[in-house]
Design a protein around this motif. Structure first.
Motif, mmCIF file in Angstrom:
data_model
loop_
_atom_site.group_PDB
_atom_site.id
_atom_site.type_symbol
_atom_site.label_atom_id
_atom_site.label_comp_id
_atom_site.label_asym_id
_atom_site.label_seq_id
_atom_site.Cartn_x
_atom_site.Cartn_y
_atom_site.Cartn_z
ATOM 1 N N VAL A 157 -7.868 -0.679 -5.394
ATOM 2 C CA VAL A 157 -8.611 0.528 -5.008
ATOM 3 C C VAL A 157 -9.952 0.447 -5.722
ATOM 4 O O VAL A 157 -10.138 0.960 -6.825
ATOM 5 C CB VAL A 157 -7.851 1.817 -5.374
ATOM 6 C CG1 VAL A 157 -8.593 3.033 -4.827
ATOM 7 C CG2 VAL A 157 -6.432 1.788 -4.833
ATOM 8 N N ARG A 211 -11.671 1.936 0.379
ATOM 9 C CA ARG A 211 -10.323 1.968 -0.186
ATOM 10 C C ARG A 211 -10.077 3.265 -0.957
ATOM 11 O O ARG A 211 -8.971 3.824 -0.906
ATOM 12 C CB ARG A 211 -10.108 0.764 -1.100
ATOM 13 C CG ARG A 211 -9.916 -0.552 -0.363
ATOM 14 C CD ARG A 211 -9.774 -1.710 -1.344
ATOM 15 N NE ARG A 211 -9.341 -2.935 -0.683
ATOM 16 C CZ ARG A 211 -9.142 -4.084 -1.306
ATOM 17 N NH1 ARG A 211 -9.354 -4.172 -2.617
ATOM 18 N NH2 ARG A 211 -8.731 -5.150 -0.643
ATOM 19 N N THR A 268 -2.697 10.074 -0.292
ATOM 20 C CA THR A 268 -1.944 10.684 -1.382
ATOM 21 C C THR A 268 -1.957 12.203 -1.261
ATOM 22 O O THR A 268 -2.777 12.786 -0.553
ATOM 23 C CB THR A 268 -2.513 10.263 -2.752
ATOM 24 O OG1 THR A 268 -3.936 10.438 -2.764
ATOM 25 C CG2 THR A 268 -2.181 8.814 -3.050
ATOM 26 N N TRP A 314 0.840 -1.207 0.000
ATOM 27 C CA TRP A 314 0.000 0.000 0.000
ATOM 28 C C TRP A 314 0.872 1.253 0.000
ATOM 29 O O TRP A 314 0.593 2.213 -0.734
ATOM 30 C CB TRP A 314 -0.933 -0.001 1.207
ATOM 31 C CG TRP A 314 -1.854 1.187 1.217
ATOM 32 C CD1 TRP A 314 -1.677 2.360 1.887
ATOM 33 C CD2 TRP A 314 -3.073 1.335 0.474
ATOM 34 N NE1 TRP A 314 -2.710 3.230 1.623
ATOM 35 C CE2 TRP A 314 -3.588 2.628 0.765
ATOM 36 C CE3 TRP A 314 -3.780 0.502 -0.393
ATOM 37 C CZ2 TRP A 314 -4.775 3.098 0.211
ATOM 38 C CZ3 TRP A 314 -4.967 0.979 -0.944
ATOM 39 C CH2 TRP A 314 -5.449 2.257 -0.637
ATOM 40 N N PHE A 357 -7.204 5.903 -0.017
ATOM 41 C CA PHE A 357 -6.227 6.308 -1.027
ATOM 42 C C PHE A 357 -6.156 7.836 -1.128
ATOM 43 O O PHE A 357 -5.061 8.418 -1.179
ATOM 44 C CB PHE A 357 -6.597 5.693 -2.377
ATOM 45 C CG PHE A 357 -5.673 6.089 -3.494
ATOM 46 C CD1 PHE A 357 -4.487 5.408 -3.697
ATOM 47 C CD2 PHE A 357 -5.993 7.140 -4.340
ATOM 48 C CE1 PHE A 357 -3.621 5.775 -4.722
ATOM 49 C CE2 PHE A 357 -5.145 7.507 -5.367
ATOM 50 C CZ PHE A 357 -3.957 6.825 -5.556
ATOM 51 N N VAL A 395 0.794 4.356 -2.848
ATOM 52 C CA VAL A 395 0.504 5.771 -2.634
ATOM 53 C C VAL A 395 1.732 6.647 -2.880
ATOM 54 O O VAL A 395 1.620 7.714 -3.510
ATOM 55 C CB VAL A 395 -0.103 6.028 -1.237
ATOM 56 C CG1 VAL A 395 -1.438 5.312 -1.092
ATOM 57 C CG2 VAL A 395 0.829 5.627 -0.117
#
Length: 307
Positions: free
Chosen positions: A166, A171, A179, A134, A175, A138
């Protein structure tokens, strides 16, 4: 008051059954361009990397001859796999970004790599990521977006997608929270969110500044129920018609378009209806009906003949 005039309607090769650069089951790029121009579309995506002519002068000439404008491109990447995957993505996305810049487009859609095969539906990877994977996803997306904008002036928009890591609303929200909002924004695909039983309007309201590009897609709730119950891969559910014309699917488009209009900025809203594989005569009437539906909702532009 919601302003739909700032939502720019376009379409994509996906709506004509195009999933791959070359495939015997697909129409060719020239047929696609001819048919979307005949329908009256103004904006188009490039489709899978390599589908359209790669020479900028040829592509610009073909677009100009049909009065078409490119709004974006799409490339897959498996950034959860680490540095080697990121290096590969920087090269492939950079190639696409150069072409986009040459035709005056500024958005590149990052499709996460599917964990099911697009032809057979067989699992090619785990459906879950460990913490390190993960983190790779990202941080890799942030770095890729930074390179694309810094070197090419092209903006990366990330596309949540069924059969990827994703997919669900939780999710997607994770995300977006992880980010960099200065670098990475969302290509909100209304169909993939609905496929995974998410709430598109809630995502727009929670992350209004991150919604900078949209794929308009509708899901047949009956086929979705079967696909989820049988844990069907995306490629199989598409063959059953899970992606359908907007009057017959979810989400309910008028409220969703109203919510997008409330964002009060110009956004490309690109029609996608996954149709692969499909007989070549089928997409054109579907594309025409779908364009008419969205014009009826207040979106545009769509040219009338003769264009």
């Amino acid at each position: 008051m919601s302003d739909l005039s700032k939502l720019r309607l376009g379409t994509a090769p996906d709506s004509w059954g195009v999933w791959f650069p070359r495939d015997a089951h697909q129409v060719t790029w020239d047929v696609y361009l001819d048919e979307i121009a005949a329908v009256g579309y103004v904006y188009t995506e490039l489709g899978p990397q390599g589908f359209m002519p790669q020479d900028p002068s040829q592509l610009n000439e073909e677009l100009a001859r049909r009065n078409l404008t490119v709004c974006g491109g799409t490339v897959f990447a498996g950034l959860h796999k680490g540095k080697e995957a990121l290096d590969e993505a920087i090269a492939e996305f950079g190639q696409e970004a150069r072409l986009l810049a040459a035709v005056g487009a500024e958005y590149l859609v990052h499709l996460p790599e599917q964990y099911t095969d697009q032809h057979t539906g067989a699992h090619t990877d785990s459906g879950d990521l460990d913490p390190e994977q993960w983190k790779n996803l990202v941080t890799g997306t942030d770095e890729l977006a930074k390179v694309l904008y810094g070197e090419h002036g092209v903006k990366l928009v990330f596309h949540p997608h069924a059969d990827t890591h994703v997919d669900t609303q939780s999710r997607i929200e994770r995300f977006l929270s992880d980010t960099d909002p200065e670098l990475v924004n969302l290509c909100l695909d209304t169909g993939h969110v609905a496929y995974c039983e998410g709430d598109n309007i809630e995502i727009i309201r929670k992350f209004p500044e991150r919604i900078t590009y949209v794929h308009l897609k509708s899901v047949d709730p009956g086929v979705r129920a079967r696909a989820l119950a049988e844990r069907m891969p995306l490629s199989e559910s598409v063959k059953l018609g899970i992606m359908c014309e907007p009057p017959y699917g979810e989400p309910d488009m008028p409220p969703l378009l109203h919510e997008l209009g409330n964002l009060d900025r110009e956004i490309y809203t690109v029609i996608e209806q996954d149709l692969y594989p499909v007989e070549p005569h089928i997409p054109l009437p579907i594309g025409a009906r779908t364009a008419g539906y969205y014009v009826g909702c207040g979106l545009g532009p769509v040219r009338r003949w003769p264009y």
